[in-house]
Design an enzyme around this catalytic site. Structure first.
Site, PDB file in Angstrom:
ATOM      1  N   ARG A 112      27.779  57.584  43.837  1.00 49.24           N
ATOM      2  CA  ARG A 112      29.170  57.265  43.513  1.00 49.24           C
ATOM      3  C   ARG A 112      29.908  56.808  44.771  1.00 49.24           C
ATOM      4  O   ARG A 112      30.935  56.134  44.701  1.00 49.24           O
ATOM      5  CB  ARG A 112      29.891  58.469  42.898  1.00 49.24           C
ATOM      6  CG  ARG A 112      31.246  58.076  42.287  1.00 49.24           C
ATOM      7  CD  ARG A 112      32.047  59.270  41.835  1.00 49.24           C
ATOM      8  NE  ARG A 112      32.406  60.098  42.944  1.00 49.24           N
ATOM      9  CZ  ARG A 112      32.323  61.416  42.971  1.00 49.24           C
ATOM     10  NH1 ARG A 112      31.883  62.080  41.925  1.00 49.24           N
ATOM     11  NH2 ARG A 112      32.673  62.093  44.039  1.00 49.24           N
ATOM     12  N   TYR A 144      47.799  36.595  40.604  1.00 49.38           N
ATOM     13  CA  TYR A 144      46.892  37.014  39.550  1.00 49.38           C
ATOM     14  C   TYR A 144      47.592  38.077  38.701  1.00 49.38           C
ATOM     15  O   TYR A 144      47.966  39.136  39.209  1.00 49.38           O
ATOM     16  CB  TYR A 144      45.569  37.529  40.140  1.00 49.38           C
ATOM     17  CG  TYR A 144      44.707  38.127  39.074  1.00 49.38           C
ATOM     18  CD1 TYR A 144      44.288  37.365  37.987  1.00 49.38           C
ATOM     19  CD2 TYR A 144      44.358  39.470  39.106  1.00 49.38           C
ATOM     20  CE1 TYR A 144      43.536  37.922  36.970  1.00 49.38           C
ATOM     21  CE2 TYR A 144      43.596  40.030  38.101  1.00 49.38           C
ATOM     22  CZ  TYR A 144      43.191  39.249  37.037  1.00 49.38           C
ATOM     23  OH  TYR A 144      42.462  39.808  36.028  1.00 49.38           O
ATOM     24  N   ASP A 188      44.140  37.959  49.045  1.00 45.96           N
ATOM     25  CA  ASP A 188      43.208  37.709  47.942  1.00 45.96           C
ATOM     26  C   ASP A 188      42.696  36.286  48.134  1.00 45.96           C
ATOM     27  O   ASP A 188      43.408  35.312  47.892  1.00 45.96           O
ATOM     28  CB  ASP A 188      43.928  37.878  46.594  1.00 45.96           C
ATOM     29  CG  ASP A 188      42.996  37.645  45.403  1.00 45.96           C
ATOM     30  OD1 ASP A 188      41.943  37.003  45.586  1.00 45.96           O
ATOM     31  OD2 ASP A 188      43.337  38.087  44.287  1.00 45.96           O
ATOM     32  N   LYS A 244      33.957  36.024  40.558  1.00 46.82           N
ATOM     33  CA  LYS A 244      34.217  34.574  40.507  1.00 46.82           C
ATOM     34  C   LYS A 244      33.197  33.819  41.364  1.00 46.82           C
ATOM     35  O   LYS A 244      32.022  33.903  41.094  1.00 46.82           O
ATOM     36  CB  LYS A 244      35.655  34.294  40.938  1.00 46.82           C
ATOM     37  CG  LYS A 244      36.692  35.254  40.340  1.00 46.82           C
ATOM     38  CD  LYS A 244      36.705  35.253  38.837  1.00 46.82           C
ATOM     39  CE  LYS A 244      37.839  36.161  38.343  1.00 46.82           C
ATOM     40  NZ  LYS A 244      37.692  36.587  36.970  1.00 46.82           N
TER      41      LYS A 244
END
Ligand code: PLP
Length: 395
Positions: free
Chosen positions: A67, A119, A192, A217
């Site tokens: 994790r 976004y 970003d 992407k």
């Protein structure tokens, strides 16, 4: 580009990354490492969720529990660190997991600044969950450095978030100027860079502190993995808090997704170069089209961010553009309905081209114009893509 490498260095240890080579070579060979145990050219996928303690109670391999970390992340993280010119990288289960980890590493009451048009899902999260959790969020026009300078509060603003080019108007932020303003007020600048990719822009070299990618992407590039990434300029206390958020919340990708992401990054340069060249052609062809009220693409001289984009983007202006269709919402939706090659789908950065009526997905509080179609240009023959758009626009 200025990479940390010693030109022509022969490699003594094949498990070490290649040195003295271009980013294209680093990406194609995923750093050129050979697995020391098996001599595999492609690194193994580690599916184990847990790792045995040593007899002396230590964890000499550095691996404890998946994790928090997994050896399958090592190579994609090292490759991203090299391509962005950073100190360290972390992969996440999604772009949103990456972006929100950064905000969650702040303290309640901290002031943050983000773009008005960005976004949409992150804008929604900042206005909702982040605000309820106690962040003080201001949205500004991030193409206007005076607006940013007026919005920062010395000592109170902890993070300035930029997206460039930004969804879905492809607004350009001057990274160098934004970094100076943010850092001058004692805040970090996070960028970003999903649309620019390290192929076109390296925000850390322009003064940004952290780069974020929706690796879903262009980095992966095949519309078959959801993943995210952060790359830091410095491995400092704040970065260790971000790492702790990932480990505590568990926003990690599955090992198969991490391996798939590394495979995708091998062809990043080829795909981005092709998408950029085709997007430029499409934008120029549609710019004078009688059915298009406006074409938004930073590669067009008339785009408000063109001059800055020309300075901070190398090799192209990205594979994303938008068209505002004459005739309003119905004309835009009608155009999208008539395409045969473009896929009517959300997302971007895949090898296949997407067309999307953006306001339909963003909902009623979206600042996006109703007649806007967002185009993600893939790697198909650009003449096919143009012919398809022209027949769809003709009605
Ligand atoms: N940033 C940008 C620019 C995006 O386009 C997206 C997704 O569309 C995200 C972040 C969020 O990434 P993900 O969908 O991988 O969570």
């Amino acid at each position: 580009m200025d990479f940390d490498c010693e030109a022509g260095m022969p490699k003594d240890d094949e498990s070490e990354p290649l040195r003295g080579v271009s980013p294209e070579t680093l990406a194609a060979q995923a750093l050129g490492r050979i697995d020391p145990e098996t001599r595999a050219v492609v690194p193994p996928i580690h599916v184990s969720t847990t790792y045995q303690r040593d007899a002396d109670n230590g964890y000499s391999s550095g691996n404890i529990y998946s994790r928090a970390d997994n050896p399958t992340y090592d190579q994609p993280e090292a490759l991203l660190t090299a391509l962005e010119g950073g100190a360290d990288a972390l992969v996440f289960s999604s772009g949103m997991a990456a972006a929100t980890a950064l905000f969650q590493a702040l303290e309640p009451g901290d002031h943050v600044i983000a773009p008005k048009v960005m976004y949409w899902s992150l804008r929604k999260w900042l206005g909702g969950m982040a605000t309820r959790w106690g962040l003080d969020v201001d949205l500004v026009d991030m193409s206007d450095m005076d607006a940013l300078a007026n919005a920062v509060r010395r000592g109170e603003t902890k993070l300035v978030w930029a997206e460039t080019p930004a969804n879905p108007l492809w607004t350009i932020t001057d990274i160098e100027a934004a970094a100076e303003i943010a850092n001058g007020a004692g805040a970090r600048l996070a960028v970003d860079s999903t649309v620019a990719t390290p192929v076109l822009t390296r925000p850390l070299s322009l003064g940004a502190d952290i780069v974020m990618h929706s690796a879903t992407k262009y980095l992966n590039g095949h519309s078959d993995v959801i993943a995210g990434a952060l790359v830091a300029a410095r491995d400092d206390d704040f970065w260790q808090r971000v790492r702790a958020v990932r480990a505590e919340v568990g926003g990690v990708p599955g090992p198969f997704e991490a391996a798939q992401l590394l495979r995708g990054m091998r062809t990043l340069y080829l795909r981005v170069e092709r998408s950029c060249a085709s997007a430029q052609m499409i934008a120029e062809r549609l710019a004078g089209h009688k059915a298009a009220a406006e074409v938004l693409y930073p590669g067009l001289a008339g785009h408000p961010g063109h001059d800055i984009a020309k300075r901070q983007m190398q090799g192209g202006f990205g594979g994303m553009l938008s068209i505002r269709v004459k005739g309003g919402v119905d004309a835009a939706i009608g155009t999208a309905a008539r395409v045969r090659i473009w896929k009517r789908a959300t997302s971007l950065g895949g090898v296949e081209s997407f067309i999307e009526h953006r306001a339909s997905i963003e909902g009623t509080d979206s600042p996006v114009p109703g007649n806007l179609l967002r185009l993600s240009v893939g790697i198909e023959d650009p003449d096919d893509l143009i012919a398809d758009l022209e027949q769809a626009l003709a009605g």
